[in-house]
Design a protein around this motif. Structure first.
Motif, PDB file in Angstrom:
ATOM      1  N   ILE A  30       0.851  -1.196   0.000  1.00 40.82           N
ATOM      2  CA  ILE A  30       0.000   0.000   0.000  1.00 40.82           C
ATOM      3  C   ILE A  30       0.885   1.244   0.000  1.00 40.82           C
ATOM      4  O   ILE A  30       0.598   2.224  -0.695  1.00 40.82           O
ATOM      5  N   HIS A  31       1.979   1.193   0.744  1.00 45.73           N
ATOM      6  CA  HIS A  31       2.878   2.361   0.773  1.00 45.73           C
ATOM      7  C   HIS A  31       3.477   2.639  -0.594  1.00 45.73           C
ATOM      8  O   HIS A  31       3.644   3.782  -0.996  1.00 45.73           O
ATOM      9  N   GLY A  32       3.779   1.573  -1.307  1.00 40.23           N
ATOM     10  CA  GLY A  32       4.336   1.752  -2.647  1.00 40.23           C
ATOM     11  C   GLY A  32       3.330   2.415  -3.581  1.00 40.23           C
ATOM     12  O   GLY A  32       3.683   3.308  -4.368  1.00 40.23           O
ATOM     13  N   ALA A  33       2.077   1.987  -3.470  1.00 40.41           N
ATOM     14  CA  ALA A  33       1.050   2.581  -4.336  1.00 40.41           C
ATOM     15  C   ALA A  33       0.819   4.044  -3.992  1.00 40.41           C
ATOM     16  O   ALA A  33       0.666   4.897  -4.877  1.00 40.41           O
ATOM     17  N   ILE A  34       0.789   4.330  -2.692  1.00 36.02           N
ATOM     18  CA  ILE A  34       0.579   5.727  -2.284  1.00 36.02           C
ATOM     19  C   ILE A  34       1.745   6.592  -2.759  1.00 36.02           C
ATOM     20  O   ILE A  34       1.549   7.688  -3.309  1.00 36.02           O
ATOM     21  N   ALA A  35       2.954   6.083  -2.580  1.00 38.07           N
ATOM     22  CA  ALA A  35       4.137   6.846  -3.009  1.00 38.07           C
ATOM     23  C   ALA A  35       4.117   7.075  -4.522  1.00 38.07           C
ATOM     24  O   ALA A  35       4.424   8.178  -5.006  1.00 38.07           O
ATOM     25  N   ALA A  36       3.716   6.067  -5.270  1.00 40.54           N
ATOM     26  CA  ALA A  36       3.660   6.224  -6.728  1.00 40.54           C
ATOM     27  C   ALA A  36       2.636   7.283  -7.128  1.00 40.54           C
ATOM     28  O   ALA A  36       2.869   8.089  -8.041  1.00 40.54           O
ATOM     29  N   GLY A  37       1.516   7.301  -6.433  1.00 38.27           N
ATOM     30  CA  GLY A  37       0.501   8.316  -6.718  1.00 38.27           C
ATOM     31  C   GLY A  37       1.011   9.717  -6.432  1.00 38.27           C
ATOM     32  O   GLY A  37       0.770  10.657  -7.204  1.00 38.27           O
ATOM     33  N   LEU A  38       1.726   9.863  -5.328  1.00 40.19           N
ATOM     34  CA  LEU A  38       2.279  11.185  -5.005  1.00 40.19           C
ATOM     35  C   LEU A  38       3.289  11.614  -6.055  1.00 40.19           C
ATOM     36  O   LEU A  38       3.361  12.794  -6.428  1.00 40.19           O
ATOM     37  N   ARG A  39       4.082  10.659  -6.539  1.00 43.69           N
ATOM     38  CA  ARG A  39       5.075  11.010  -7.566  1.00 43.69           C
ATOM     39  C   ARG A  39       4.425  11.556  -8.820  1.00 43.69           C
ATOM     40  O   ARG A  39       4.992  12.401  -9.513  1.00 43.69           O
ATOM     41  N   PHE A 196      -4.424  16.073   8.225  1.00 45.48           N
ATOM     42  CA  PHE A 196      -5.543  15.800   7.312  1.00 45.48           C
ATOM     43  C   PHE A 196      -5.879  14.322   7.437  1.00 45.48           C
ATOM     44  O   PHE A 196      -5.020  13.468   7.202  1.00 45.48           O
ATOM     45  N   TYR A 197      -7.114  14.033   7.827  1.00 44.92           N
ATOM     46  CA  TYR A 197      -7.582  12.648   7.835  1.00 44.92           C
ATOM     47  C   TYR A 197      -8.416  12.433   6.583  1.00 44.92           C
ATOM     48  O   TYR A 197      -9.316  13.233   6.281  1.00 44.92           O
ATOM     49  N   PHE A 198      -8.128  11.333   5.868  1.00 44.11           N
ATOM     50  CA  PHE A 198      -8.860  11.022   4.631  1.00 44.11           C
ATOM     51  C   PHE A 198      -9.175   9.535   4.640  1.00 44.11           C
ATOM     52  O   PHE A 198      -8.272   8.694   4.673  1.00 44.11           O
ATOM     53  N   SER A 199     -10.461   9.188   4.584  1.00 40.05           N
ATOM     54  CA  SER A 199     -10.839   7.789   4.820  1.00 40.05           C
ATOM     55  C   SER A 199     -10.769   6.867   3.601  1.00 40.05           C
ATOM     56  O   SER A 199     -10.485   5.684   3.765  1.00 40.05           O
ATOM     57  N   PRO A 200     -11.054   7.307   2.370  1.00 45.60           N
ATOM     58  CA  PRO A 200     -11.031   6.331   1.273  1.00 45.60           C
ATOM     59  C   PRO A 200      -9.685   5.617   1.146  1.00 45.60           C
ATOM     60  O   PRO A 200      -8.628   6.264   1.256  1.00 45.60           O
ATOM     61  N   GLY A 201      -9.732   4.295   0.863  1.00 43.90           N
ATOM     62  CA  GLY A 201      -8.499   3.517   0.728  1.00 43.90           C
ATOM     63  C   GLY A 201      -8.520   2.351   1.684  1.00 43.90           C
ATOM     64  O   GLY A 201      -8.711   2.571   2.878  1.00 43.90           O
ATOM     65  N   ASP A 202      -8.299   1.148   1.181  1.00 44.97           N
ATOM     66  CA  ASP A 202      -8.460  -0.062   1.993  1.00 44.97           C
ATOM     67  C   ASP A 202      -7.632  -1.181   1.394  1.00 44.97           C
ATOM     68  O   ASP A 202      -7.377  -1.193   0.196  1.00 44.97           O
ATOM     69  N   GLN A 203      -7.255  -2.130   2.252  1.00 45.36           N
ATOM     70  CA  GLN A 203      -6.435  -3.247   1.780  1.00 45.36           C
ATOM     71  C   GLN A 203      -7.195  -4.166   0.813  1.00 45.36           C
ATOM     72  O   GLN A 203      -6.584  -4.926   0.065  1.00 45.36           O
ATOM     73  N   ASP A 204      -8.534  -4.082   0.837  1.00 51.27           N
ATOM     74  CA  ASP A 204      -9.343  -4.967   0.009  1.00 51.27           C
ATOM     75  C   ASP A 204      -9.678  -4.403  -1.370  1.00 51.27           C
ATOM     76  O   ASP A 204     -10.234  -5.137  -2.197  1.00 51.27           O
ATOM     77  N   TYR A 205      -9.398  -3.132  -1.586  1.00 52.82           N
ATOM     78  CA  TYR A 205      -9.839  -2.489  -2.823  1.00 52.82           C
ATOM     79  C   TYR A 205      -8.705  -1.625  -3.371  1.00 52.82           C
ATOM     80  O   TYR A 205      -7.949  -1.038  -2.604  1.00 52.82           O
ATOM     81  N   PRO A 206      -8.611  -1.551  -4.696  1.00 52.20           N
ATOM     82  CA  PRO A 206      -7.469  -0.830  -5.304  1.00 52.20           C
ATOM     83  C   PRO A 206      -7.665   0.689  -5.350  1.00 52.20           C
ATOM     84  O   PRO A 206      -7.304   1.335  -6.329  1.00 52.20           O
ATOM     85  N   VAL A 207      -8.212   1.225  -4.282  1.00 53.39           N
ATOM     86  CA  VAL A 207      -8.602   2.644  -4.257  1.00 53.39           C
ATOM     87  C   VAL A 207      -7.405   3.575  -4.452  1.00 53.39           C
ATOM     88  O   VAL A 207      -7.520   4.627  -5.078  1.00 53.39           O
ATOM     89  N   TYR A 208      -6.234   3.173  -3.925  1.00 54.86           N
ATOM     90  CA  TYR A 208      -5.086   4.090  -4.015  1.00 54.86           C
ATOM     91  C   TYR A 208      -4.511   4.183  -5.425  1.00 54.86           C
ATOM     92  O   TYR A 208      -3.595   4.977  -5.670  1.00 54.86           O
ATOM     93  N   HIS A 209      -5.038   3.375  -6.343  1.00 54.74           N
ATOM     94  CA  HIS A 209      -4.652   3.523  -7.748  1.00 54.74           C
ATOM     95  C   HIS A 209      -5.590   4.470  -8.490  1.00 54.74           C
ATOM     96  O   HIS A 209      -5.351   4.779  -9.655  1.00 54.74           O
ATOM     97  N   GLN A 210      -6.671   4.871  -7.821  1.00 53.09           N
ATOM     98  CA  GLN A 210      -7.648   5.730  -8.503  1.00 53.09           C
ATOM     99  C   GLN A 210      -7.094   7.146  -8.585  1.00 53.09           C
ATOM    100  O   GLN A 210      -6.652   7.736  -7.591  1.00 53.09           O
ATOM    101  N   ASP A 211      -7.164   7.682  -9.787  1.00 52.23           N
ATOM    102  CA  ASP A 211      -6.573   8.978 -10.069  1.00 52.23           C
ATOM    103  C   ASP A 211      -7.026  10.079  -9.109  1.00 52.23           C
ATOM    104  O   ASP A 211      -6.210  10.840  -8.582  1.00 52.23           O
ATOM    105  N   GLU A 212      -8.306  10.192  -8.870  1.00 50.48           N
ATOM    106  CA  GLU A 212      -8.817  11.299  -8.040  1.00 50.48           C
ATOM    107  C   GLU A 212      -8.320  11.180  -6.609  1.00 50.48           C
ATOM    108  O   GLU A 212      -8.113  12.189  -5.929  1.00 50.48           O
ATOM    109  N   ILE A 213      -8.171   9.945  -6.141  1.00 51.81           N
ATOM    110  CA  ILE A 213      -7.684   9.731  -4.774  1.00 51.81           C
ATOM    111  C   ILE A 213      -6.225  10.170  -4.681  1.00 51.81           C
ATOM    112  O   ILE A 213      -5.804  10.793  -3.692  1.00 51.81           O
ATOM    113  N   GLN A 214      -5.463   9.854  -5.707  1.00 50.87           N
ATOM    114  CA  GLN A 214      -4.058  10.276  -5.737  1.00 50.87           C
ATOM    115  C   GLN A 214      -3.944  11.796  -5.715  1.00 50.87           C
ATOM    116  O   GLN A 214      -3.074  12.359  -5.050  1.00 50.87           O
ATOM    117  N   ARG A 215      -4.851  12.456  -6.447  1.00 47.77           N
ATOM    118  CA  ARG A 215      -4.842  13.917  -6.452  1.00 47.77           C
ATOM    119  C   ARG A 215      -5.152  14.476  -5.065  1.00 47.77           C
ATOM    120  O   ARG A 215      -4.554  15.457  -4.621  1.00 47.77           O
TER     121      ARG A 215
END
Lengths: 249, 249, 249, 249
Positions: A30-39, A196-215
């Motif tokens: 999950i950390h890798g996906a979040i980091a990739a989105g930030l990049r 900043f607390y932001f709730s979307p994102g979970d180990q069961d769903y690929p939410v952190y790959h979603q463009d809007e979430i990355q933004r």
């Protein structure tokens, strides 16, 4: 100004391979996906590192924190395994000005509960429901470029009552297919630090790959970067008229 | 409705006899003076008890807390001697709906720091300065009948920056002879509970005998009384459409 | 990003030559002094223009507002002479995202009163008192680089109760030599726009030449620049599931 | 203390008989139904009157307002027909301490828009959707005894973005069958007055007969009753040390 970001993940679902889908959803963790989105969405010169529970000092050494403008926190199964000493170290840094993004099940992390002072409890249901994320603070920089609503096809439900202090700012409110609502994007200022607390994102769903979430996460990082030279707020015992000589900055 | 109030005091200045003036300023202890002030301004059927650090379980047994609508907290020298277990017990009660008034140097009490999440640090100077307490929320019930300003002839200075979360409501702001300012009356809601911090009042000055201060504390108690049937906010995992069968209250 | 700023001044004290000191204190007018201060502390590419009551359409034509990211407003004697049409034009712009800084006696301007909805009344006394401006939101960008406190040697007193809505953020609180206090730096978000009210600055005192005051105004402008693509919030009547096709941004 | 309530309704749907269902849904008018609900849940000695657009001075004479602690406002089709003079009269009363409950389509009334300063626009869809009303401020007296959630079988949808100032308190958030969310119960303090906006309730649906809705309105009235002796906030120009002689209350 170069932004230095550290993405922290307990990295336990990944290690255990539960759920099975995590290997394909989050091959870099999950950390890798979040980091990739930030990049993708932060400036090219942003420095983004990751750290996990398993690292020495959980990867949150004094040296790392010294170089961190904003810390992101993802945890779920292993909140209790995070060292109290490290939690206090992080808390002091936040109060001294370091930004903090707390993600999803991080609502129950030690660091978030200690900064909030409340139980941080909520309703939840893992039924793959559609989540719609609505902006209620359209002039907020965290909402910049974010569609209204964000449509997340499948996500765990988090519902009210969410036992946190009344936020300084409510940026997003979510609804779920089952009818529950949740204050899903909220800000707090504590000491000299921004949270900043932001709730979307979970180990069961690929939410952190979603463009809007990355933004949203990139916007959140930019918002949480310290805007002032800051230090831990301190007790002082000044003499009368001390400010005629000098002032604090 | 009968209000049940418990006034808690560490009762250490009184026991040690420091400052010397405390024997004449507060012959019944600071808790005694506060309780007497509440008796003047709350309804006749209010039940007001006191409790101190030296009592078994600091006087804050489950039985006492079961019968307490609002707890007032005065401490200064002995914050560290308050049992962590009792502090956690009180915190759970506040989050479950019990009102809490934190007074003066109680800003550094364990219970207040844990509920706020911040350092709660501030400036201070004990120079007998005049404090003026100005109302900035005139529709607030805590301001009912309170002169604008309250003039306290001699008081310890508390000054900004006061490291607390941005209050839900700022009711009073003070200025001091030396020019400092302080958010001296602020409210917070945490969980199901209401918290009022009020800074005027000190072991060195007879402030708790001042009429207007007594009125503020009585107003604060009335405001902090639980207005709803409440319980500690809990995590639940409800099935879809659970609310068609029943709801929470 | 180039910031476009318009500094608006009623320019009546200057024209009348009252007080007599204004000719030497503000030879370029109050607007000229404010603009000069912004030029010192904003980026070199900032575009700063001025406009006054006496200009056609008060200098606030559609063309000018189209090119304005942030408008500063100084008025005192001639609030009633400002055209209702222009006020409504400015209000629509603010709700559509334009930043607005309202200065000192602008608290009684039509534009501020209409955006606040309250009387905006306050106490005042022109006695050349020292004003100390204390920061109570140290993580706020408007406080960046600002000493704690700012010491203004001579200034008109503004005192509470200041009848404005509870601010979204209280950044500064002032005390005056005479003992009054004032929430002197406060922010509001209205529609898609950001508003900063800052009270220091008066036709009788050279406050706008003071370095720290200039920094606050420059910080305020940077904060108030629109952070999102915005438009006037509108009523819509969407069909069910409209967001499956597209969303708003 | 006896509470004096005035329920104001434009009474136009009723007069025109549109929708046809209004004759059977609200045989005593929407104001009659609201007043009946308040009679159920307020103390027996509450004095509840109604007033409508068609009455002389819209039923809001100085004499009526003199005897009104809390005014409820329902309007929809005829906002433009309400006299500006009466609106200003009501606004002055609110700022002087009178409570105000603004209901449903009253979000577009002159009185609400002038008190808010924003467009008060929103999304809407009249499709008979289920509305769920969730409590997010469980210690608030307006939430006392209210189920979590309230289930309204059929109601007009109101959706975000709702262009109002960030509320002082968000008490309720609603979701609708179609997925939209709405801050449906919010409070503001303006001047010395308290304002509660509550969106459920419509001319097309018998929502005001629903028990939980009646309870919310009765709670809202109790909350909005003035808690202090108040007057319209005024400008004053006091001499130095004026407060040594006397103070304001």
């Amino acid at each position: 100004m170069t932004i230095h970001v550290t993405v922290w993940n307990e990295n336990v679902h990944e290690t255990l391979g539960t759920p099975a889908s995590i290997a394909s959803d989050y091959p870099e963790g999950i950390h890798g996906a979040i980091a990739a989105g930030l990049r993708k969405y932060l400036d090219d010169d942003a420095v983004i590192r990751t750290a996990t529970l398993q690292d020495p000092e959980h990867g949150l050494t004094h040296a790392v924190l010294d170089e961190t403008d904003v810390l992101l926190w993802w945890g779920h199964k292993a909140h209790g395994e995070v060292s109290d000493e490290i939690v206090e170290r992080v808390r002091q840094r936040v109060l001294s000005g370091m930004g903090l993004l707390v993600l999803h099940s991080g609502h129950f992390s030690k660091i978030f509960k200690q900064l909030m002072g409340t139980t941080c409890s909520l309703k939840w249901r893992n039924d793959g429901e559609r989540e719609l994320v609505w902006t209620v603070a359209p002039s907020h920089e965290i909402a910049s470029g974010i569609p209204h609503p964000i449509n997340i096809p499948h996500q765990e439900m988090y519902g009210e009552f969410f036992d946190v202090p009344a936020p300084d700012e409510v940026v997003f409110i979510s609804s779920f297919e089952g009818g529950e609502v949740f204050r899903s994007g909220v800000t707090y200022q504590r000491g000299a630090g921004r949270i900043f607390y932001f709730s979307p994102g979970d180990q069961d769903y690929p939410v952190y790959h979603q463009d809007e979430i990355q933004r949203v996460l990139a916007n959140g990082v930019r918002w949480a970067v310290p805007k002032v030279e800051a230090a831990l707020p301190a007790v002082t015992n000044p003499a009368r008229d001390w400010f005629l000589e000098s002032t604090e900055s």
